[in-house]
Design an enzyme around this catalytic site. Structure first.
Site, PDB file in Angstrom:
ATOM      1  N   CYS A   9       0.871  -1.172   0.000  1.00 61.07           N
ATOM      2  CA  CYS A   9       0.000   0.000   0.000  1.00 61.07           C
ATOM      3  C   CYS A   9       0.912   1.226   0.000  1.00 61.07           C
ATOM      4  CB  CYS A   9      -0.958  -0.003   1.192  1.00 61.07           C
ATOM      5  SG  CYS A   9      -0.159   0.039   2.801  1.00 61.07           S
ATOM      6  N   ASN A  12       2.530   1.492   4.058  1.00 63.33           N
ATOM      7  CA  ASN A  12       2.841   0.233   4.766  1.00 63.33           C
ATOM      8  C   ASN A  12       2.623   0.368   6.283  1.00 63.33           C
ATOM      9  OD1 ASN A  12       5.671  -1.998   5.312  1.00 63.33           O
ATOM     10  ND2 ASN A  12       3.585  -2.553   4.925  1.00 63.33           N
ATOM     11  N   CYS A  14      -1.056   0.927   7.276  1.00 56.42           N
ATOM     12  CA  CYS A  14      -2.491   0.638   7.484  1.00 56.42           C
ATOM     13  C   CYS A  14      -2.937  -0.601   6.701  1.00 56.42           C
ATOM     14  CB  CYS A  14      -3.356   1.842   7.087  1.00 56.42           C
ATOM     15  SG  CYS A  14      -3.094   3.286   8.141  1.00 56.42           S
ATOM     16  N   ARG A  15      -3.143  -0.459   5.394  1.00 51.73           N
ATOM     17  CA  ARG A  15      -3.786  -1.539   4.639  1.00 51.73           C
ATOM     18  C   ARG A  15      -2.902  -2.770   4.452  1.00 51.73           C
ATOM     19  NH1 ARG A  15      -5.155   2.252  -0.256  1.00 51.73           N
ATOM     20  NH2 ARG A  15      -3.211   3.137   0.569  1.00 51.73           N
ATOM     21  N   ASP A 126      -8.085   3.974   1.223  1.00 53.56           N
ATOM     22  CA  ASP A 126      -7.081   4.397   2.201  1.00 53.56           C
ATOM     23  C   ASP A 126      -7.792   4.923   3.461  1.00 53.56           C
ATOM     24  OD1 ASP A 126      -5.040   5.558   3.602  1.00 53.56           O
ATOM     25  OD2 ASP A 126      -4.196   6.618   1.881  1.00 53.56           O
TER      26      ASP A 126
HETATM   27  P1  4NP Z   1      -1.619   2.934   4.004  1.00 56.18           P
HETATM   28  O1  4NP Z   1      -2.172   4.339   4.570  1.00 56.18           O
HETATM   29  O2  4NP Z   1      -1.135   3.204   2.588  1.00 56.18           O
HETATM   30  O3  4NP Z   1      -2.810   2.038   4.036  1.00 56.18           O
HETATM   31  O4  4NP Z   1      -0.496   2.516   4.923  1.00 56.18           O
HETATM   32  C1  4NP Z   1      -1.402   5.508   4.514  1.00 56.18           C
HETATM   33  C2  4NP Z   1      -0.471   5.749   5.485  1.00 56.18           C
HETATM   34  C3  4NP Z   1       0.285   6.904   5.450  1.00 56.18           C
HETATM   35  C4  4NP Z   1       0.114   7.804   4.430  1.00 56.18           C
HETATM   36  C5  4NP Z   1      -0.818   7.555   3.437  1.00 56.18           C
HETATM   37  C6  4NP Z   1      -1.568   6.406   3.480  1.00 56.18           C
HETATM   38  N1  4NP Z   1       0.870   8.981   4.405  1.00 56.18           N
HETATM   39  O5  4NP Z   1       0.681   9.801   3.488  1.00 56.18           O
HETATM   40  O6  4NP Z   1       1.725   9.203   5.271  1.00 56.18           O
END
Ligand code: 4NP
Length: 155
Positions: A9, A12, A14-15, A126
């Site tokens: 994702c 790295n 959350c998802r 997201d």
């Molecule tokens: P993820 O969520 O892609 O599901 O881990 C996010 C975590 C951090 C950010 C964006 C999405 N960020 O912009 O820092």
């Protein structure tokens, strides 16, 4: 021969750590741990070295999942090491295609929702800037898609 799967994702945190935890648990519950290697990584490096987002860890823990992975960025070696590289949304897929050096690398890229069974989402949304409902939705979608992914190996 182990099936090697990398979930990807943006951050790295959350998802993809949640996908890793859900997939590992489903594999364990079916006694298939020896047949799989599961990992996760992010397009971005900004969260490198961090645990998964505390909100995601809490929501996952309530369903019995332990999201223990530490954030790292996708690297070119991943395209050789893993059999499948599974992104969570179109932007992840575009970024993975930009990283891939060869046609073989590109052929390993998939989108998580390709494996959905009962949900009709085109991507895993997201949850980072949203509320609790977003984290629950991610887990609902991942549980469903991980079941479909696991079944895809035993058809
Ligand atoms: P993820 O969520 O892609 O599901 O881990 C996010 C975590 C951090 C950010 C964006 C999405 N960020 O912009 O820092």
């Amino acid at each position: 021969m182990k099936r090697k799967i990398l979930f990807v994702c943006l951050g790295n945190i959350c998802r993809s750590p949640a996908a890793e935890a859900v997939m590992k648990k489903q594999i364990e519950e079916r006694g298939l741990s020896a047949n799989f290697e599961i990992d996760s990584a992010g397009i971005l490096s900004v969260h490198q070295g961090e645990k998964a987002d505390s909100r995601m860890r809490q929501h996952a823990a309530r369903r019995g999942y332990e999201a223990t992975s530490i954030s790292r960025q996708v690297k070119i070696d991943d395209f050789d090491r893993f059999d499948l590289i599974i992104g969570m949304d179109d932007s992840n897929i575009d970024d993975l295609n930009d990283c891939a050096l060869t046609a073989e690398h590109k052929s390993k890229i998939r989108q998580m929702t390709e494996y959905s069974k009962k949900y009709n989402y085109t991507h895993i949304p997201d949850p980072y800037y949203g509320g609790t409902a977003g984290f629950e939705l991610v887990l609902d979608l991942l549980e469903d898609a991980c079941t479909g992914l696991l079944e895809s190996f035993y058809k």
